[in-house]
Scaffold this active site. Structure first.
Site, PDB file in Angstrom:
ATOM      1  N   THR A  96      16.119  16.971   9.949  1.00  0.00           N
ATOM      2  CA  THR A  96      15.982  18.425  10.092  1.00  0.00           C
ATOM      3  C   THR A  96      17.245  19.132   9.622  1.00  0.00           C
ATOM      4  O   THR A  96      17.210  20.333   9.348  1.00  0.00           O
ATOM      5  CB  THR A  96      15.742  18.791  11.571  1.00  0.00           C
ATOM      6  OG1 THR A  96      16.681  18.061  12.364  1.00  0.00           O
ATOM      7  CG2 THR A  96      14.330  18.448  12.009  1.00  0.00           C
ATOM      8  N   SER A 124      30.199   5.921   8.155  1.00  0.00           N
ATOM      9  CA  SER A 124      30.742   6.613   6.978  1.00  0.00           C
ATOM     10  C   SER A 124      31.337   7.965   7.359  1.00  0.00           C
ATOM     11  O   SER A 124      32.448   8.304   6.951  1.00  0.00           O
ATOM     12  CB  SER A 124      29.662   6.870   5.929  1.00  0.00           C
ATOM     13  OG  SER A 124      28.786   5.808   5.825  1.00  0.00           O
ATOM     14  N   GLY A 151      26.308   0.069   8.694  1.00  0.00           N
ATOM     15  CA  GLY A 151      24.904   0.041   8.300  1.00  0.00           C
ATOM     16  C   GLY A 151      23.940   0.063   9.470  1.00  0.00           C
ATOM     17  O   GLY A 151      22.780  -0.304   9.327  1.00  0.00           O
ATOM     18  N   ASP A 155      26.116  14.327  10.863  1.00  0.00           N
ATOM     19  CA  ASP A 155      27.005  13.225  11.250  1.00  0.00           C
ATOM     20  C   ASP A 155      28.473  13.651  11.260  1.00  0.00           C
ATOM     21  O   ASP A 155      29.216  13.364  12.202  1.00  0.00           O
ATOM     22  CB  ASP A 155      26.814  12.038  10.296  1.00  0.00           C
ATOM     23  CG  ASP A 155      25.349  11.612  10.213  1.00  0.00           C
ATOM     24  OD1 ASP A 155      24.562  12.020  11.080  1.00  0.00           O
ATOM     25  OD2 ASP A 155      25.013  10.885   9.264  1.00  0.00           O
TER      26      ASP A 155
HETATM   27  C1  GLA Z   1      21.555  10.581   8.152  1.00  0.00           C
HETATM   28  C2  GLA Z   1      22.204  11.783   7.456  1.00  0.00           C
HETATM   29  C3  GLA Z   1      22.107  13.029   8.327  1.00  0.00           C
HETATM   30  C4  GLA Z   1      20.672  13.269   8.789  1.00  0.00           C
HETATM   31  C5  GLA Z   1      20.067  11.994   9.359  1.00  0.00           C
HETATM   32  C6  GLA Z   1      18.603  12.140   9.665  1.00  0.00           C
HETATM   33  O1  GLA Z   1      22.281  10.236   9.295  1.00  0.00           O
HETATM   34  O2  GLA Z   1      23.548  11.515   7.175  1.00  0.00           O
HETATM   35  O3  GLA Z   1      22.610  14.142   7.640  1.00  0.00           O
HETATM   36  O4  GLA Z   1      19.893  13.798   7.757  1.00  0.00           O
HETATM   37  O5  GLA Z   1      20.217  10.893   8.492  1.00  0.00           O
HETATM   38  O6  GLA Z   1      18.410  12.990  10.735  1.00  0.00           O
END
Ligand code: GLA
Length: 384
Positions: A35, A127, A121, A171
């Protein structure tokens, strides 16, 4: 758990200089998946797994970066940094340097040690934590600071523009801005947020399916393209719709037939997930854990069936948790296609829950999972 004393002395032994130390956490997302890039809502928490960064200045014009996880050191000329990613672990720190240089900072010579205990992973944002830890460390050397949300945006740009992974803001944002004992409801449109306390008797049990996940992988990107294609259909009929954040299930009923069947399903996930995420924050704030658990179950079903971003192992991990004592809610967390499930579990039941879930998963799937009892932690900071 990190051994700070050992980390510091290894940096000292390798680079002959005392490092300044920084820590940036990984994250678990309680709800709100795929989202963020649709300018919607997410509700992650920072966790007690992190990347440590130790930095010290150098006088030879070099930038040396050592990764304890990879057991490798690489050196670059500070005045002539790579302009492009090399499909190597150094892409993450180098990406941050490229973005900071683009913001007008002169990048000084330094030695940087990195060490993380976030399983790589596993979908727990190792990351992002490397990017945020590097950014804090380098900015301290430069003598510059940014507010947390701006720092997060710079690190996201490092990943988008340098590493070449098309991730959203979640993240990096939670790594930079997480708060101890709280989940964070983030509005990815304007980066406003509110903190929702996680009750002390609730444990974050993170269960690693041991199936590797990667945002750089093609599935993440193709899902994102399907989401954007659905949005374009709605936007062609209704002014002011720029992202699926602006769309409703009613829009899908009207114009869904003009979308590919997959695009329609992906959009239904994103639109309903936004509603669930805001409702989940309300439930957490009210202490209505039953409602929170119900929303998590609904979110997993939507992620698995409509978004098709789960896998048999993750579906099994979620299903096997359902009737275990103490479970409040379970779902696959993060970018999808493997990684970890998040289980909200009553604290007193958590150790037995972990044992039972690990046993059931190993018996059914044939893989021994790693399951951790975590807690919501603070965002990135300097260590004294
Ligand atoms: C990864 C991406 C985030 C987000 C999620 C899914 O973690 O880095 O930005 O899109 O997937 O919610």
């Amino acid at each position: 758990m990190h051994d700070l004393v050992a980390f510091r002395s290894k940096h000292l032994a390798r680079f002959q200089a005392e490092p300044a130390l920084f820590s940036a956490p990984g994250r678990v997302n309680l709800i709100g998946e795929h989202t963020d890039y649709a300018e919607g809502f997410v509700m992650p928490a920072a966790i007690n797994f992190a990347t440590l960064a130790g930095i010290s200045p150098r006088s030879d014009g070099k930038i040396a970066i050592y990764s304890e996880n990879y057991g490798e050191e690489r050196a670059f000329a500070a005045g002539d940094l790579p302009a492009r990613a090399g499909k190597h672990w150094t892409d993450y720190p180098l990406g941050v340097l490229a973005i900071l240089a683009g913001e007008g900072h002169r990048i000084p010579a330094f030695s940087l040690s990195l060490s993380g205990d976030i399983p790589l992973g596993s979908g727990l944002s190792s990351s992002a934590s490397v990017e945020v830890a590097t950014a804090l460390a380098v900015l301290s050397l430069i003598g510059a600071t940014y507010p947390g949300p701006v720092l997060a945006r710079l690190c996201q740009r490092a990943e988008n523009e340098f590493v070449g992974a098309n991730c959203g803001i979640m993240d990096q944002f939670i790594s930079a801005n997480g708060a101890k004992d709280h989940a964070l409801l983030l509005d990815c449109r304007d980066l406003s947020f509110r903190l929702a306390p996680i009750p002390a008797n609730v444990a974050l049990v993170i269960a690693n399916t041991m199936v590797k996940h990667s945002v750089a992988g093609g599935e993440y990107t193709s899902r994102r393209a399907e989401v954007e294609a659905a949005c374009a259909v709605i936007a062609s009929h209704r002014q002011g719709v720029r992202f699926l954040r602006d769309a409703t299930v009613d829009d899908l009923a009207r114009w869904g037939a003009e979308m590919t069947p997959n695009s329609l399903k992906r959009a239904r996930h994103v639109i309903t997930e936004n509603l669930r995420t805001v409702a989940a924050a309300d439930a957490l704030e009210k202490g209505d854990l039953a409602e929170l658990g119900r929303l998590m179950a609904e979110a997993h079903a939507s992620y698995s069936k409509d978004f098709e971003a789960s896998c048999v192992e993750a579906d099994a991990m979620v299903a096997l948790a359902q009737d275990l004592p103490g479970l409040i809610g379970a779902r696959l967390t993060g970018g999808g296609f493997g990684g970890c499930t998040i289980n909200l579990v009553e604290q007193s039941e958590a150790p037995e829950f972990v044992e039972a879930l690990a046993g059931r998963y190993a018996a059914q799937v044939g893989i021994v999972p790693q399951i951790h009892i975590c807690h919501a932690s603070g965002g990135a900071h300097r260590l004294e």
